[in-house]
Design a protein around this motif. Structure first.
Motif: not given
Length: 511
Positions: A208-217, A227-244
């Protein structure tokens, strides 16, 4: 040395610290070896509970959850819990005892074709015929669970095999499976994309941290599965939240408008992608059996992400401009389940939450903000009632963190006997029972979708406080919102049971 002793040695050598289960006749050689080992056995009171506890143990630790039981009814009672872990791709080890090899599939006492039964709910099922095969099976299973983690692996162990002194200890030559033949085509598609979107499942949590770095860059928005919730905090703006089907507004818009969906470590179920255009899906998973879409890449998420390249895109700002708050009515009403859940979450914002199956899980999903991975546990793909309490026990043992179990009165009674396990291990687990004296979702479905009056959904419950007291567990009953708010201000420590009398309430349907 007998085979059982060697198997327990292998478990210790591979860092196994806990096993959940119930002993019995055919598995007794393993229990004798376990009794002399450093592995702690957690005696559950039902085999299904052992499987759910091992499931939660895997999710909340860096270790492998293990459950063990004997032949016949013991093994069959495991199946529901194992099936739930299988559908959620939880890697865990299942050990079952069996009758001697020459009678185990016949009409003997407690004989069933266990491999045939379990192979439907596990990624691999071994049924060794001799000691050498048993040792090999455990080595292969442990390697696969650590290096090729698709889901549960089962080993069926006959009593005579466990007692045998005749075995070879063969080293494995084992490689992770992969098929990267679509990688170049997927890479070209990703680089042409103007609106790429990451969807993270449980298989992406470790990266998750590596993906977060790529996503932000590269300004690529991220969404997650249940099941992936919290991999990146849902308080982080790069994470739009739950899908589905329960997607946040931002995630729903992103899914509808993305021209390249990069799904990492998820099974891509119909609940995650209800109306998927498979031509725009790049799907990465170590399990080839779940791959979907035009660009299917079987491999480890880490290996694939270190290979792929991305361009910077400019569409996240239009997504972030959308109000992402999920509206839940009734959170301040006296005394609705969603009002109780909201206050429980506010009080225990850093605890591990173990939910069950029922209307409370829908409200919990909508109200919970995931800041850390695997802090919100529930059986997403199978949803068996009775998951919550044993999962809370498994998570508490794995993490030594305060754990909150949120149950309805119906699902709590599916595995209420695990209050004994909770007390015996003196765990800091607080069990909240939202008591509306009914199977609420079933009643709602009957009324809303089948044009019928409620039938066989009303519950005549026991006195939950007396039940808890019979196990030596403190308990309290609350029926007013202000009393709940006052109670939650206290310094609370488990084992503790809290019954909250709540109104009957329909869940909000997916929009």
């Amino acid at each position: 040395m007998i085979v059982a002793e060697r198997l327990v040695e292998l478990l210790e050598e591979n860092g196994i610290t806990h096993i959940f289960g119930i002993p019995g006749e055919q598995i007794m050689p393993m229990y004798k070896a376990l009794s002399k080992s450093g592995i702690k056995h957690i005696l559950t009171k039902h085999e299904q509970a052992a499987a759910h506890a091992a499931d939660a143990f895997t999710k909340t630790s860096d270790n492998i959850g293990v459950c063990i039981t004997t032949a016949g009814p013991g093994a069959l009672n495991l199946v529901m819990g194992v099936a739930s872990a299988f559908k959620d791709s939880v890697p865990m080890l299942i050990l079952t005892g069996d009758n001697d090899v020459d009678v185990r599939n016949g009409n003997g006492f407690q004989s069933f074709p266990l491999r045939d039964i379990f192979e439907n709910v596990v990624c691999e099922s071994y049924s060794p015929l001799n000691g050498s095969e048993a040792v090999y099976a455990l080595k292969a299973a442990l390697y696969g669970l650590k290096n090729n983690p698709k889901g549960p692996i089962h080993i069926n162990l006959s009593r005579d095999v466990l007692l045998s002194e005749d075995f070879l200890d063969v080293d494995l030559c084992y490689l992770c499976e992969s098929d990267l033949s679509s990688l170049d085509e997927a890479q070209e598609f990703i680089l042409k994309s103007k609106k790429p979107l990451f969807v993270l499942g449980s298989g992406a949590i470790s990266q998750a941290q590596n993906i977060k770095t790529i996503a932000e860059l590269y300004q690529i928005p991220v969404t997650t599965t249940y099941n992936g919730r919290g991999a990146i905090s849902e308080e982080d703006p790069i994470n739009l939240g739950l899908i589905g089907i329960r997607a946040t507004p931002q995630a729903k818009k992103a899914m509808n408008e993305s021209d390249c969906i990069i799904a990492l470590g998820t099974i891509a179920s119909e609940r995650t992608f209800p109306n998927l255009d498979e031509d725009k899906l790049v799907h990465v998973n170590i399990n080839k059996d779940v791959l979907k879409g035009r660009y299917q890449i079987q491999g480890n998420v880490e290996d694939v992400m270190t290979t792929l390249q991305f361009n910077k895109v400019e569409w996240i700002d239009e997504l972030l401009a959308i109000d992402n708050d999920v509206k839940v009515n009734g959170v301040d009403d006296e005394l609705k389940p969603q009002a109780a859940i909201k206050r429980i979450f506010e009080r225990f914002d850093d605890a591990v939450i173990a939910a069950d199956a029922g209307s409370h899980t829908t409200f919990s999903t909508l109200l919970y903000k995931a800041k850390n991975p695997n802090h919100f546990l529930f059986p997403a793909s199978t949803a068996p009632m009775g998951y919550g309490l044993p999962a809370g026990i498994g998570a508490s043992i794995a993490t030594d963190k305060k754990t909150i179990v949120i149950n309805g009165d119906g699902d709590f009674q599916m595995n209420l006997q695990e209050l004994a396990t909770l007390k015996e291990n003196n765990l800091d687990v607080i069990v909240f029972i939202l008591n509306n004296s009914e199977y609420g979702i079933i009643r709602q479905w009957q009324e809303d979708f089948y044009d019928m009056d409620a039938y066989q959904t009303d519950l005549v419950n026991p006195d939950f406080l007396k039940l808890a007291a019979s196990y030596g567990i403190d308990a309290v009953k609350i029926d007013k919102l202000k009393d709940l708010e006052y109670f939650l201000k206290k310094d609370l420590k488990g084992p503790l049971l809290v019954e909250i009398k709540v109104d009957k309430e329909n869940i909000p349907l997916p929009y």
